[in-house]
Design an enzyme around this catalytic site. Structure first.
Site, mmCIF file in Angstrom:
data_model
loop_
_atom_site.group_PDB
_atom_site.id
_atom_site.type_symbol
_atom_site.label_atom_id
_atom_site.label_comp_id
_atom_site.label_asym_id
_atom_site.label_seq_id
_atom_site.Cartn_x
_atom_site.Cartn_y
_atom_site.Cartn_z
ATOM 1 N N THR A 143 0.916 -1.134 -0.152
ATOM 2 C CA THR A 143 0.214 -0.039 -0.163
ATOM 3 C C THR A 143 0.903 1.345 0.093
ATOM 4 O OG1 THR A 143 -1.776 -1.359 1.317
ATOM 5 C CG2 THR A 143 -1.826 1.205 1.094
ATOM 6 N N LYS A 189 -7.925 1.914 -3.215
ATOM 7 C CA LYS A 189 -7.732 1.220 -2.079
ATOM 8 C C LYS A 189 -8.076 2.460 -0.801
ATOM 9 C CE LYS A 189 -5.027 -0.592 1.432
ATOM 10 N NZ LYS A 189 -4.972 -2.033 2.000
ATOM 11 N N LYS A 234 -2.285 4.977 8.450
ATOM 12 C CA LYS A 234 -1.415 4.940 7.279
ATOM 13 C C LYS A 234 -2.283 5.375 6.126
ATOM 14 C CE LYS A 234 1.373 2.293 4.295
ATOM 15 N NZ LYS A 234 1.994 0.951 3.622
HETATM 16 P P1 NAD Z 1 5.961 -6.012 7.508
HETATM 17 O O1 NAD Z 1 6.722 -4.796 7.882
HETATM 18 O O2 NAD Z 1 5.368 -7.259 8.278
HETATM 19 O O3 NAD Z 1 6.678 -6.592 6.177
HETATM 20 C C1 NAD Z 1 7.405 -6.071 5.297
HETATM 21 C C2 NAD Z 1 8.758 -6.520 5.083
HETATM 22 O O4 NAD Z 1 9.314 -5.991 4.089
HETATM 23 C C3 NAD Z 1 9.574 -6.749 6.198
HETATM 24 O O5 NAD Z 1 9.680 -8.346 6.410
HETATM 25 C C4 NAD Z 1 10.755 -6.068 5.707
HETATM 26 O O6 NAD Z 1 11.824 -6.840 6.353
HETATM 27 C C5 NAD Z 1 10.800 -6.217 4.275
HETATM 28 N N1 NAD Z 1 11.649 -5.225 3.426
HETATM 29 C C6 NAD Z 1 11.598 -3.859 3.721
HETATM 30 N N2 NAD Z 1 12.462 -3.218 2.540
HETATM 31 C C7 NAD Z 1 12.762 -4.359 2.122
HETATM 32 C C8 NAD Z 1 13.627 -4.290 1.045
HETATM 33 N N3 NAD Z 1 14.255 -3.257 0.408
HETATM 34 N N4 NAD Z 1 14.125 -5.662 0.407
HETATM 35 C C9 NAD Z 1 13.299 -6.685 0.834
HETATM 36 N N5 NAD Z 1 12.681 -6.584 2.088
HETATM 37 C C10 NAD Z 1 12.406 -5.453 2.504
HETATM 38 O O7 NAD Z 1 4.363 -5.365 6.671
HETATM 39 P P2 NAD Z 1 3.338 -6.025 6.265
HETATM 40 O O8 NAD Z 1 2.108 -6.068 7.375
HETATM 41 O O9 NAD Z 1 3.457 -7.326 5.704
HETATM 42 O O10 NAD Z 1 2.729 -5.303 5.223
HETATM 43 C C11 NAD Z 1 3.148 -5.153 3.580
HETATM 44 C C12 NAD Z 1 2.650 -4.209 3.090
HETATM 45 O O11 NAD Z 1 1.096 -4.518 2.723
HETATM 46 C C13 NAD Z 1 2.439 -2.726 3.587
HETATM 47 O O12 NAD Z 1 2.325 -1.797 2.426
HETATM 48 C C14 NAD Z 1 1.105 -2.651 4.270
HETATM 49 O O13 NAD Z 1 0.502 -1.236 4.240
HETATM 50 C C15 NAD Z 1 0.332 -3.514 3.156
HETATM 51 N N6 NAD Z 1 -1.088 -4.278 3.939
HETATM 52 C C16 NAD Z 1 -0.919 -4.585 5.028
HETATM 53 C C17 NAD Z 1 -1.905 -5.126 5.960
HETATM 54 C C18 NAD Z 1 -1.890 -5.857 7.081
HETATM 55 O O14 NAD Z 1 -2.900 -6.330 7.613
HETATM 56 N N7 NAD Z 1 -0.880 -6.243 7.582
HETATM 57 C C19 NAD Z 1 -3.298 -5.386 5.096
HETATM 58 C C20 NAD Z 1 -3.194 -4.583 3.845
HETATM 59 C C21 NAD Z 1 -2.051 -4.214 3.119
#
Ligand code: NAD
Length: 292
Positions: free
Chosen positions: A92, A167, A242
């Protein structure tokens, strides 16, 4: 089809696992070694860098925290991907960042789309996510079967950036409607209405909405709502803050008179500064009651 999956966190790990279950070869990378090792245990081929993961991929999926991570990652991987690779960003991010990422990919001789999701970690694990895709028709057709392996609905919203736009518009409705429903319950309490009475009327009248009938912010009327489970998310306050922040930035960028949306963004930003960050966003009802 060989898939590269970058960002194996709370969402990315179960999504990548569902691709493996569906029979795809998935090369994964995450900066966090623990996340990478956990993904390897469910069949993702762990790579030592993002570049190594994308080297032989037909489709590159990113699931990263925010737009700046996506743009930085693209700068690293676009030069090493095979010409014409399709990049699908499921994170997102700001609509402007989504469009900038797509332009970077096109300029480097690749194809790009955005496909943010709703449904949370539960939906990611159960492969019941909704994908909102911004892509041209041919790229959408190519990615759709892959996205379908991770979700229940895949909606083509328009060209690159349109998925992120859909979204944040949806979540602006959701944030404002949850606040409105919560204010009505607290006002009802002061007026001597039971929660059930207000629910029975509003859920069958013009106040009906998802915030009321599915994610009801007070315990009782909807047994499965987080209010009955100590406000465990669900959809965490931090994520609502966010998404409303992204909506607010688009509102400002396009000069839209969205007073409720901007106010909802302020209310959830303050909520997410405290313990609301880790609670379901419907716990805003408790803040409203405390302040009343
Ligand atoms: P998270 O922080 O659990 O996972 C993100 C991962 O990306 C981490 O493991 C981090 O180490 C990795 N990362 C960061 N920079 C990196 C890079 N340059 N190369 C490789 N890995 C890298 O976050 P999440 O909850 O999995 O959310 C991910 C996305 O999904 C976000 O944009 C969030 O807004 C969106 N989202 C989350 C949810 C939810 O319920 N968690 C729901 C809908 C959308």
């Amino acid at each position: 089809m060989t898939i590269a999956f970058i960002g194996l966190g709370n969402m990315g790990a179960p999504m990548a696992a569902n691709l493996v279950k569906a029979g795809y070869v998935v090369h994964g990378f995450d900066l966090d070694e623990t996340a990478l090792n956990a993904a390897a245990e469910v069949g993702v081929r762990a790579e030592s860098s993002a570049g190594a993961a994308v080297a032989g991929a037909d489709l590159v999926i990113t699931m990263l925290p925010a737009g700046r991570h996506v743009l930085a990652c693209y700068a690293e991987i676009l030069p090493v991907a095979r010409p014409g690779t399709l990049f699908a960003d499921c994170s997102t991010v700001d609509v402007a960042d989504a469009r900038a990422a797509a332009e970077m990919a096109l300029a480097a001789g690749h194809r790009a789309m955005d496909a943010p999701v709703s449904g949370g970690v539960v939906g990611a694990s159960a492969a019941t996510l909704t994908f909102m895709a911004g892509a041209n028709a041919a790229d959408f057709a190519e990615a759709e079967p892959v996205l379908s392996a991770m979700g229940r609905r895949v909606v083509h919203c328009g060209d690159p950036g349109a998925g992120q736009a859909a979204k944040i518009c949806n979540n602006m409705i959701l944030g404002a409607s949850m606040i409105a429903v919560s204010e009505a319950f607290v006002l009802g309490e002061r007026l001597g209405l039971t929660h059930q009475a207000l629910f029975d009327v509003a859920s069958a009248a013009s106040g009906q909405c998802w915030a009321l009938t599915t994610n009801c912010p007070v315990p009782g009327p909807v047994p499965a709502s987080p209010a009955n489970h100590d406000y465990r998310p669900g959809f965490a306050g931090a994520l609502m803050a966010k998404d409303l922040g992204l909506a607010a930035s688009a509102v400002h960028a396009h000069g839209v008179s969205a007073e409720l949306g901007l106010h909802a963004a302020q209310i959830y930003a303050a909520f997410a500064e405290g313990e609301g960050a880790g609670q379901d966003f419907s716990a805003i009802v408790n803040t409203i009651r405390e302040r009343s």
